[in-house]
Design a protein around this motif. Structure first.
Motif, PDB file in Angstrom:
ATOM      1  N   MET A   1      60.747  92.275 -22.660  1.00 60.22           N
ATOM      2  CA  MET A   1      61.186  91.013 -22.074  1.00 60.22           C
ATOM      3  C   MET A   1      60.000  90.233 -21.514  1.00 60.22           C
ATOM      4  O   MET A   1      59.895  89.007 -21.686  1.00 60.22           O
ATOM      5  N   ALA A   2      59.094  90.938 -20.823  1.00 65.98           N
ATOM      6  CA  ALA A   2      57.914  90.277 -20.265  1.00 65.98           C
ATOM      7  C   ALA A   2      57.063  89.674 -21.371  1.00 65.98           C
ATOM      8  O   ALA A   2      56.547  88.558 -21.242  1.00 65.98           O
ATOM      9  N   TRP A   3      56.902  90.396 -22.463  1.00 63.15           N
ATOM     10  CA  TRP A   3      56.150  89.854 -23.594  1.00 63.15           C
ATOM     11  C   TRP A   3      56.794  88.569 -24.112  1.00 63.15           C
ATOM     12  O   TRP A   3      56.112  87.592 -24.395  1.00 63.15           O
ATOM     13  N   MET A   4      58.117  88.600 -24.261  1.00 68.05           N
ATOM     14  CA  MET A   4      58.797  87.430 -24.815  1.00 68.05           C
ATOM     15  C   MET A   4      58.673  86.222 -23.890  1.00 68.05           C
ATOM     16  O   MET A   4      58.492  85.088 -24.348  1.00 68.05           O
ATOM     17  N   LEU A   5      58.761  86.465 -22.583  1.00 69.14           N
ATOM     18  CA  LEU A   5      58.590  85.373 -21.638  1.00 69.14           C
ATOM     19  C   LEU A   5      57.188  84.791 -21.733  1.00 69.14           C
ATOM     20  O   LEU A   5      56.992  83.576 -21.671  1.00 69.14           O
ATOM     21  N   GLN A   6      56.205  85.666 -21.887  1.00 73.29           N
ATOM     22  CA  GLN A   6      54.828  85.200 -22.001  1.00 73.29           C
ATOM     23  C   GLN A   6      54.607  84.428 -23.298  1.00 73.29           C
ATOM     24  O   GLN A   6      54.024  83.335 -23.304  1.00 73.29           O
ATOM     25  N   LEU A   7      55.081  84.977 -24.387  1.00 77.86           N
ATOM     26  CA  LEU A   7      54.847  84.349 -25.680  1.00 77.86           C
ATOM     27  C   LEU A   7      55.494  82.965 -25.767  1.00 77.86           C
ATOM     28  O   LEU A   7      54.877  82.011 -26.238  1.00 77.86           O
ATOM     29  N   GLU A   8      56.730  82.848 -25.293  1.00 75.59           N
ATOM     30  CA  GLU A   8      57.375  81.537 -25.381  1.00 75.59           C
ATOM     31  C   GLU A   8      56.739  80.545 -24.427  1.00 75.59           C
ATOM     32  O   GLU A   8      56.647  79.352 -24.736  1.00 75.59           O
TER      33      GLU A   8
ATOM     34  N   LEU B   1      53.371  83.025 -31.198  1.00 77.31           N
ATOM     35  CA  LEU B   1      54.250  83.977 -31.881  1.00 77.31           C
ATOM     36  C   LEU B   1      53.778  85.403 -31.692  1.00 77.31           C
ATOM     37  O   LEU B   1      54.567  86.341 -31.798  1.00 77.31           O
ATOM     38  N   ARG B   2      52.499  85.570 -31.413  1.00 71.79           N
ATOM     39  CA  ARG B   2      51.965  86.918 -31.223  1.00 71.79           C
ATOM     40  C   ARG B   2      50.708  86.829 -30.370  1.00 71.79           C
ATOM     41  O   ARG B   2      50.079  85.772 -30.270  1.00 71.79           O
ATOM     42  N   ILE B   3      50.355  87.967 -29.771  1.00 74.15           N
ATOM     43  CA  ILE B   3      49.079  88.105 -29.073  1.00 74.15           C
ATOM     44  C   ILE B   3      48.187  88.944 -29.960  1.00 74.15           C
ATOM     45  O   ILE B   3      48.597  90.018 -30.427  1.00 74.15           O
ATOM     46  N   GLU B   4      46.999  88.448 -30.214  1.00 75.88           N
ATOM     47  CA  GLU B   4      46.107  89.195 -31.097  1.00 75.88           C
ATOM     48  C   GLU B   4      45.821  90.573 -30.514  1.00 75.88           C
ATOM     49  O   GLU B   4      45.762  90.754 -29.298  1.00 75.88           O
ATOM     50  N   SER B   5      45.621  91.548 -31.395  1.00 77.47           N
ATOM     51  CA  SER B   5      45.411  92.933 -30.967  1.00 77.47           C
ATOM     52  C   SER B   5      44.200  93.027 -30.051  1.00 77.47           C
ATOM     53  O   SER B   5      43.147  92.447 -30.340  1.00 77.47           O
ATOM     54  N   PRO B   6      44.322  93.750 -28.951  1.00 79.76           N
ATOM     55  CA  PRO B   6      43.169  93.959 -28.082  1.00 79.76           C
ATOM     56  C   PRO B   6      42.165  94.872 -28.774  1.00 79.76           C
ATOM     57  O   PRO B   6      42.491  95.518 -29.767  1.00 79.76           O
ATOM     58  N   PRO B   7      40.933  94.938 -28.283  1.00 75.30           N
ATOM     59  CA  PRO B   7      39.945  95.828 -28.912  1.00 75.30           C
ATOM     60  C   PRO B   7      40.412  97.275 -28.851  1.00 75.30           C
ATOM     61  O   PRO B   7      41.155  97.668 -27.944  1.00 75.30           O
ATOM     62  N   PRO B   8      40.011  98.087 -29.831  1.00 71.52           N
ATOM     63  CA  PRO B   8      40.468  99.489 -29.859  1.00 71.52           C
ATOM     64  C   PRO B   8      39.970 100.263 -28.656  1.00 71.52           C
ATOM     65  O   PRO B   8      38.939  99.939 -28.059  1.00 71.52           O
ATOM     66  N   VAL B   9      40.732 101.294 -28.284  1.00 72.70           N
ATOM     67  CA  VAL B   9      40.350 102.168 -27.184  1.00 72.70           C
ATOM     68  C   VAL B   9      39.114 102.964 -27.587  1.00 72.70           C
ATOM     69  O   VAL B   9      39.052 103.544 -28.675  1.00 72.70           O
TER      70      VAL B   9
END
Length: 725
Positions: free
Chosen positions: A47-54, A59-67
């Motif tokens: 839900m938090a992601w959807m609130l942020q994205l809208e 439509l998406r958040i680019e992938s963060p750098p790998p661990v």
């Protein structure tokens, strides 16, 4: 541009990193790699992601750098790092949980990118009807023509509500730029769908003034279907759906709304029938439609409604406006007589004054002239307009004997009135008003100079581009865009640079529009600069203008993510899963209005309102706009309709219809909300899916009905379930 992730998402990544470290320690001398299980994504996190994205229009958040995993010592196993989870609405719309899929569909629609149409079209085949319903609604918000085919297929969905939402979406697409052909192609199918439901017992049983929402599925499908036909201007399919041998199949008010709003002369007989129907809304909408059609046959029944003191206010106001729009002088006597009624509702008298000016009724001139000294400033402004319209020559004589009005907005109204006179009567008087001490008068003066074609209108406007008041600069830019004087481009560019320091967007937005009037070559540099504006609404305007000027330019990615932080944290439990809906109390001298906030349908809009209320923003503000049988509007600290909190918020368009007592966010364009809000007196379907509904009145609609322009909101308090603040 670096994308800031949610705090809880960052915590999840840290947790996975600790898991990796623990696995390295525990693996000992094992020769096989240790597989680390990835983090579990909770409903709250989604839900938090959807609130942020809208909110950020992504439509998406680019992938963060790998661990980064520390290499093991010799002989120890190398663990496999978990893959970080990427917030992506295309993934969330196929989530196992229907509630997540439905919410993701709404978010995709609000983001508004055409790329979102593909996953939404797929979601039209979802097993859950509520997901399909939201997918259809969201496709309408995006408005992409490619969605017309799957939406037309959805008109045969097993769910009546999905059919209705598909029709609504097709209406939005067909009424948008480039969608006309798609709308015409779908109109017949929509009409047949609406016609099938129109003849069901459940629709025919609905009472004329029924506003229940959501209603029975068949009723919802019928309502949404005929609204769509109005947006498509498709009279024949509408008539086939709602008329039987020329008579309405039901007197439920949406039918009167549709027949009146479609503005087709062939609807006149049915509207005359509805004018005699039971219920206030059907009659009021029929009256409006007859006024738009200038139906002379309606003058007698409209006059009868006007003169009957028992007529509901909504109907009386609509009848007055219709008589004014028809413009038959025969109505002048009745209008003047009713205007003189003792104890008449001030808002009704205000409408009569406007109508007297529209019909140019000589009988109304004494009434109007008496009201030039009325204690209510809004009435004085209306009387100025009416007096000038009825008899311009006598108006100039009367005006010469009057002192300047003490209220700035009456003086601003006078400037607009003078613009309707001949230049020899109005020009010099308008020019003298440039010295008005209240800068809120100047925009009307600049507009009047341009309308009167004053020889110095352009030079005066360019000089006003240096004024500190942003609304004056915005008005000056508009005049320059209309007149396109030599040197205007350089002046606008310099003024745009000055406006970069404004908290309000109005001046920058107006200057961009003015530059566009000069053509692509002159506008392009500033439009491209505006793609990085600090306010999303300006970026959006610049991107849209660039697309129109040069089809090959696609600035949608360049303007994203939307700048600025959220009003409330995206992972705030009060946004994700509120325990209750907060209630707002607007206190006025005429009583208190209580409304419930729609925190699930418009979380950031509701949070914004509560935050402003908590700091006392609304306390002491005047109601700057009242349109009887339409809206009461407030939230402007300037009082001229141009003010706001110094920032804009994103629209949160939702499925809630505008009914009596709906609370909506006022706009000057897409995503330009802030502090100005309105409460509707009656149903207003043309606002649906265009403005954010973020609340509904639960007590005090009688107070809303009595509010006049200039009344003061003494205090606004919010009950959050625990405390009254």
């Amino acid at each position: 541009m670096t994308q800031t992730l949610l705090p809880s998402f960052r915590r999840a990544r840290c947790a996975s990193g600790l898991s990796v470290l623990a696995a390295v320690v525990a693996s000992g001398c094992a020769s096989a790699p240790a597989v680390v299980k990835g983090p579990t994504t909770t409903f709250e996190q989604k839900m938090a992601w959807m609130l942020q994205l809208e909110d950020q229009r992504l439509l998406r958040i680019e992938s963060p750098p790998p661990v980064v995993v520390v290499p093991p010592r010799r002989g120890r196993a190398r663990p496999t790092a978990p893959q970080p989870i990427t917030p992506d609405l295309a993934t969330l719309i196929v989530d196992p949980e229907p509630r997540v899929r439905r919410r993701a569909a709404m978010a995709i629609g609000r983001v508004g990118l055409t790329e979102g149409a593909t996953p939404l079209s797929v979601a039209l085949g979802d097993a859950d009807p509520e997901v399909r319903e939201m997918a259809a609604f969201a496709l309408g918000l995006i408005g992409d023509v490619s969605s017309a085919a799957p939406l037309t297929t959805a008109l045969a969905d097993a769910s009546a509500v999905v059919r209705g939402r598909a029709a609504e979406a097709l209406g939005l697409i067909g009424s948008g730029a480039g969608g006309e052909a798609a709308g015409r192609a779908a109109a017949g199918v929509i009409g047949r769908m609406a016609g099938e439901y129109a003849r069901t017992a459940v629709v025919r049983a609905v009472q004329p003034d029924d506003e229940a929402w959501p209603a029975a599925p068949e009723v919802e499908a019928f309502r949404l279907g005929i609204y769509a036909l109005v947006r498509l201007h498709a009279y024949e399919p509408l008539a086939a759906a709602v008329l039987d041998s020329g008579a309405p199949v039901t007197t439920w008010w949406p039918v009167a709304y549709a027949l009146g709003r479609i503005e087709d002369a062939r609807a006149e007989p049915a509207l005359l029938t509805l004018l005699a129907a039971h219920g206030k809304y059907s009659v009021a909408f029929a009256a409006r439609g007859l006024g738009v059609l200038k139906a002379r046959a309606a003058v007698a029944p409209l006059t009868a409604l006007l003169r009957d003191a028992r007529t509901p206010l909504e109907v009386r106001v609509s009848a007055i406006r219709a008589l004014g729009a028809i413009g038959d002088p025969a109505a002048g006597g009745s209008l003047a007589t009713v205007a003189s009624e003792p104890g008449l509702d001030p808002n009704v008298r205000l409408e009569i004054v406007a109508a007297l000016g529209m019909v140019k009724a000589a009988e109304g001139l004494p009434v109007v002239q008496d009201l030039l000294s009325d204690p209510w400033p809004t009435m004085r402004a209306a009387a100025l307009r009416a007096a000038a319209s009825i008899d311009p020559e006598s108006f100039v004589l009367v005006l010469s004997s009057m002192d300047p009005d003490p209220q700035w907005h009456v003086r601003a109204a006078l400037a607009s009135v003078l613009a309707t006179l001949s230049p020899d009567l109005g020009l010099e008087r308008v020019r003298s008003m440039l010295r008005d001490e209240d800068k809120r008068v100047i925009p009307a003066v600049l507009g009047a100079l341009a309308h009167l074609k004053a020889p110095d209108a352009a030079s005066v406007a360019m000089a006003q581009l240096k004024e500190p008041d942003f609304a004056v600069r915005a008005a000056a830019a508009q005049v320059i865009g209309e007149l396109k004087p030599q040197g205007g481009v350089d002046a606008l560019r310099a003024a745009y640079a000055l406006a970069l320091g404004d908290a309000a967007i109005d001046a920058r937005a107006s200057m961009l529009s003015a530059l566009v009037q000069y053509g692509a070559g002159e506008a392009m540099p500033t439009l491209k600069e505006a793609l990085a504006d600090k306010e999303w609404a300006v970026r959006l305007q610049a991107a849209a203008a660039l697309a129109k000027l040069e089809a090959s330019i696609d600035a949608r990615a360049a303007i994203r993510p939307a700048p600025g932080g959220p009003i409330a944290r995206y992972d705030d439990p009060q946004l994700i899963a509120p325990a209750l809906s907060p209630h707002v109390f607007l206190e006025t001298a005429k009583g208190t209005v209580e409304f419930e906030l729609a925190v699930l349908d418009a979380p950031q809009t509701a949070s914004n309102f509560m935050a402003l209320a908590a700091r006392g923003f609304f306390n002491g503000l005047q109601v700057h706009r009242v349109v009887p049988n339409f809206v009461v509007q407030d939230g402007d600290p300037r009082g001229d309709g141009e003010g706001g909190p110094g920032y804009t918020i994103r629209d949160e368009l939702n499925e809630r219809p505008f009914l009596r007592g709906s609370v909506g966010m006022a706009l000057s364009g897409k995503d330009t909300g802030g502090s100005q809000f309105f409460i509707t007196h009656s149903p207003q379907p043309h606002l649906d899916a265009k403005y954010t509904v973020f609340g509904r009145v639960v007590n005090g609609m009688d107070v809303v009905d009595r509010i006049q322009a200039g009344d003061v909101i003494q205090r606004v308090r919010v009950w959050d379930g625990k405390t009254m603040r």
